[in-house]
Design a protein around this motif. Structure first.
Motif, PDB file in Angstrom:
ATOM      1  N   HIS A 243       7.167  -8.477   5.464  1.00 25.61           N
ATOM      2  CA  HIS A 243       7.900  -7.215   5.578  1.00 25.61           C
ATOM      3  C   HIS A 243       6.989  -6.014   5.342  1.00 25.61           C
ATOM      4  N   LEU A 244       5.732  -6.257   4.945  1.00 29.73           N
ATOM      5  CA  LEU A 244       4.807  -5.162   4.709  1.00 29.73           C
ATOM      6  C   LEU A 244       4.155  -4.702   6.007  1.00 29.73           C
ATOM      7  N   ASP A 245       3.810  -3.430   6.039  1.00 30.99           N
ATOM      8  CA  ASP A 245       3.087  -2.851   7.171  1.00 30.99           C
ATOM      9  C   ASP A 245       1.644  -3.355   7.124  1.00 30.99           C
ATOM     10  N   GLN A 246       1.326  -4.277   8.006  1.00 29.10           N
ATOM     11  CA  GLN A 246       0.009  -4.920   7.988  1.00 29.10           C
ATOM     12  C   GLN A 246      -1.124  -3.967   8.367  1.00 29.10           C
ATOM     13  N   SER A 247      -0.815  -2.902   9.064  1.00 26.40           N
ATOM     14  CA  SER A 247      -1.863  -1.966   9.483  1.00 26.40           C
ATOM     15  C   SER A 247      -2.438  -1.188   8.302  1.00 26.40           C
ATOM     16  N   ARG A 248      -1.732  -1.160   7.201  1.00 22.11           N
ATOM     17  CA  ARG A 248      -2.187  -0.355   6.070  1.00 22.11           C
ATOM     18  C   ARG A 248      -3.343  -1.002   5.307  1.00 22.11           C
ATOM     19  N   PHE A 249      -3.541  -2.310   5.472  1.00 21.66           N
ATOM     20  CA  PHE A 249      -4.664  -2.947   4.789  1.00 21.66           C
ATOM     21  C   PHE A 249      -5.998  -2.400   5.292  1.00 21.66           C
TER      22      PHE A 249
ATOM     23  N   VAL B 197       0.855  -1.192   0.000  1.00 17.51           N
ATOM     24  CA  VAL B 197       0.000   0.000   0.000  1.00 17.51           C
ATOM     25  C   VAL B 197       0.889   1.238   0.000  1.00 17.51           C
ATOM     26  N   PRO B 198       0.963   1.960  -1.119  1.00 20.42           N
ATOM     27  CA  PRO B 198       1.875   3.110  -1.214  1.00 20.42           C
ATOM     28  C   PRO B 198       1.384   4.298  -0.401  1.00 20.42           C
ATOM     29  N   PRO B 199       2.230   5.300  -0.213  1.00 22.90           N
ATOM     30  CA  PRO B 199       1.815   6.502   0.530  1.00 22.90           C
ATOM     31  C   PRO B 199       0.723   7.277  -0.201  1.00 22.90           C
ATOM     32  N   ARG B 200      -0.110   7.959   0.587  1.00 22.16           N
ATOM     33  CA  ARG B 200      -1.112   8.847  -0.004  1.00 22.16           C
ATOM     34  C   ARG B 200      -0.492  10.179  -0.392  1.00 22.16           C
ATOM     35  N   ASP B 201       0.436  10.653   0.454  1.00 17.44           N
ATOM     36  CA  ASP B 201       1.077  11.950   0.226  1.00 17.44           C
ATOM     37  C   ASP B 201       2.454  11.912   0.881  1.00 17.44           C
ATOM     38  N   ALA B 202       3.128  13.038   0.873  1.00 15.43           N
ATOM     39  CA  ALA B 202       4.500  13.086   1.385  1.00 15.43           C
ATOM     40  C   ALA B 202       4.578  12.841   2.886  1.00 15.43           C
ATOM     41  N   GLN B 203       3.472  13.018   3.585  1.00 17.30           N
ATOM     42  CA  GLN B 203       3.472  12.801   5.040  1.00 17.30           C
ATOM     43  C   GLN B 203       3.124  11.363   5.426  1.00 17.30           C
ATOM     44  N   ASP B 204       2.672  10.588   4.476  1.00 17.41           N
ATOM     45  CA  ASP B 204       2.242   9.219   4.749  1.00 17.41           C
ATOM     46  C   ASP B 204       3.440   8.278   4.781  1.00 17.41           C
TER      47      ASP B 204
END
Length: 219
Positions: A171-177, A100-107
């Motif tokens: 290795h993925l951030d699971q919280s992003r799902f 899941v890529p970033p939404r913006d530069a702060q993500d």
């Protein structure tokens, strides 16, 4: 018959789905397994951008009506990008370990354990017979960039979607799902503690989970 498109991960290939094809066919699907850019005999060109993989798959879908997607990692992202571009073409999706890529530069970036540059070079060299050794570096760099158009399009995806998470071994951030289920009205998250490539590490559990989701009346 209905059409099922299986998309492999980066540095992998269509053969990763071989063991599941008989099961899918028995369910009434006609199975398609494209070779993504930079892999095997598919065209190689740089840089490898996420939009290029999406456009490749859209070209390969010409002549098909509605399709169901099964994708792992890069393949999962590409499937989601196709659904953002043409949501009415997609019947349902199984997105295994979608970065899941970033939404913006702060993500945040998709990963909790990013791969160091030297490790990326080593991985490219080790997989050079299967894919362009520079592909992985390009793909990871693009996944770390904000993808605002992709995020904006998620709410247009009405098709039932199963997000498969690999748990703590991934290795993925699971919280992003969970961020995706807030935007995609028919998306759910199912965790199988097997790491990033669930379908190869836990094929029986993967198939048992996916089979029920992909079943349709008349299959």
């Amino acid at each position: 018959m209905r059409d099922l498109v299986c998309l492999h991960a980066g540095t992998s290939g269509p053969s990763t789905w071989d063991q599941f094809v008989p099961e899918f066919e028995a369910m009434g699907y006609r199975v398609h397994r494209p070779t993504l850019l930079g892999h095997g005999s598919a065209p190689r060109r740089r840089p490898y951008r996420l939009d290029d993989f999406r456009d490749q798959v859209l070209r390969e879908l010409r002549g098909l009506d509605r399709v169901t997607f099964v994708g792992n990692s890069l393949g999962a992202f590409v499937a989601s990008a196709v659904a953002v571009a043409e949501p009415d073409r997609v019947e349902r999706m199984v997105l295994e370990e979608l970065p899941v890529p970033p939404r913006d530069a702060q993500d945040r970036a998709p990963t909790v354990r990013p791969m160091p540059p030297l490790a990326l070079l080593a991985a490219g060299w080790l997989t050079r017979r299967r894919c362009d050794p520079r592909l992985l570096r390009d793909v990871i760099a693009d996944l770390r960039r904000p993808q605002p158009e992709w995020w904006a399009g998620l709410s247009t995806i009405q098709s039932p979607t199963m997000l498969l998470a690999g748990g703590a071994r991934s290795h993925l951030d699971q919280s992003r799902f969970g961020l995706l289920t807030n935007l995609m009205p028919s998306a759910t998250v199912t965790t199988i503690e097997a790491g990033h490539r669930i379908h190869t590490q836990a094929p029986d559990r993967w198939l048992a989970t996916v089979r029920t989701f992909l079943a349709f009346k008349g299959a």
